[in-house]
Design a protein around this motif. Structure first.
Motif, short mmCIF file in Angstrom:
data_model
loop_
_atom_site.label_atom_id
_atom_site.label_comp_id
_atom_site.label_asym_id
_atom_site.label_seq_id
_atom_site.Cartn_x
_atom_site.Cartn_y
_atom_site.Cartn_z
N PHE A 52 0.84 -1.20 0.00
CA PHE A 52 0.00 0.00 0.00
C PHE A 52 0.87 1.25 0.00
O PHE A 52 0.77 2.09 -0.88
CB PHE A 52 -0.94 -0.02 1.20
N GLY A 53 1.73 1.38 1.00
CA GLY A 53 2.59 2.55 1.07
C GLY A 53 3.06 2.84 2.48
O GLY A 53 2.87 2.04 3.38
N ARG A 99 3.36 8.06 1.11
CA ARG A 99 4.06 7.73 -0.14
C ARG A 99 3.58 6.35 -0.58
O ARG A 99 3.83 5.36 0.11
CB ARG A 99 5.56 7.71 0.08
N PRO A 100 2.90 6.30 -1.72
CA PRO A 100 2.43 5.00 -2.20
C PRO A 100 3.60 4.07 -2.51
O PRO A 100 4.65 4.53 -2.97
CB PRO A 100 1.67 5.33 -3.48
N PHE A 133 1.36 0.22 -5.85
CA PHE A 133 0.28 1.21 -5.82
C PHE A 133 0.54 2.28 -6.88
O PHE A 133 -0.35 2.66 -7.63
CB PHE A 133 0.23 1.81 -4.42
N ARG A 134 1.78 2.78 -6.95
CA ARG A 134 2.13 3.79 -7.96
C ARG A 134 1.90 3.26 -9.37
O ARG A 134 1.43 3.98 -10.25
CB ARG A 134 3.59 4.24 -7.80
N LEU A 157 -1.70 3.47 -10.17
CA LEU A 157 -2.10 4.85 -10.43
C LEU A 157 -1.64 5.34 -11.80
O LEU A 157 -2.29 6.17 -12.43
CB LEU A 157 -1.54 5.78 -9.33
#
Length: 126
Positions: A77-78, A108-109, A113-114, A117
């Motif tokens: 997740f981050g 901060r992802p 996760f990034r 996105l």
């Protein structure tokens, strides 16, 4: 999918500059903690009540640990961490704790996760 509309805006730094169009994200439905618990229940063997209990526990522990200066890593997740906002001092001896204005929380992802996105789709609406 992220829905947006266009809005014409002036440059706040140069008011004489021509206006430009920028995207404005449209509000979409909110998800509550109960919504998350129900979804976790549907996608696992955990009951909604058990998922709610764990989520509530997480929501109590994270702020406590952030307030203790800890960095919270939540796997793919981050990471949550804290930073300080303060008024500067000319010399180290002149600095006092009263110059610290606030404790801020940054998220901060994680890489996965990034990556998700980076693949988001966008749709313009009127």
């Amino acid at each position: 999918m992220i829905k947006y509309s266009l809005m014409e805006r002036v440059n706040p730094i140069d008011l004489a500059a021509p206006k430009k169009f920028f995207p404005v994200k449209q509000a979409q439905e909110e998800l509550t903690l109960r919504d998350f618990a129900k979804r976790i229940s549907r996608e696992s063997t955990v009951s909604t009540m058990d998922a709610m209990a764990v989520l509530e526990g997480l929501l109590q522990i994270i702020p406590d640990e952030i307030a203790n200066g800890k960095i919270i890593k939540l796997g793919d997740f981050g990471t949550f961490r804290s930073t300080l906002s303060a008024e500067g001092a000319d010399t180290a001896p002149e600095f006092t704790v009263s110059k610290i204005k606030s404790l801020n929380v940054r998220f901060r992802p994680a890489r996965e996760f990034r990556n998700l996105l980076a693949n988001v789709k966008y749709e313009q609406v009127s």
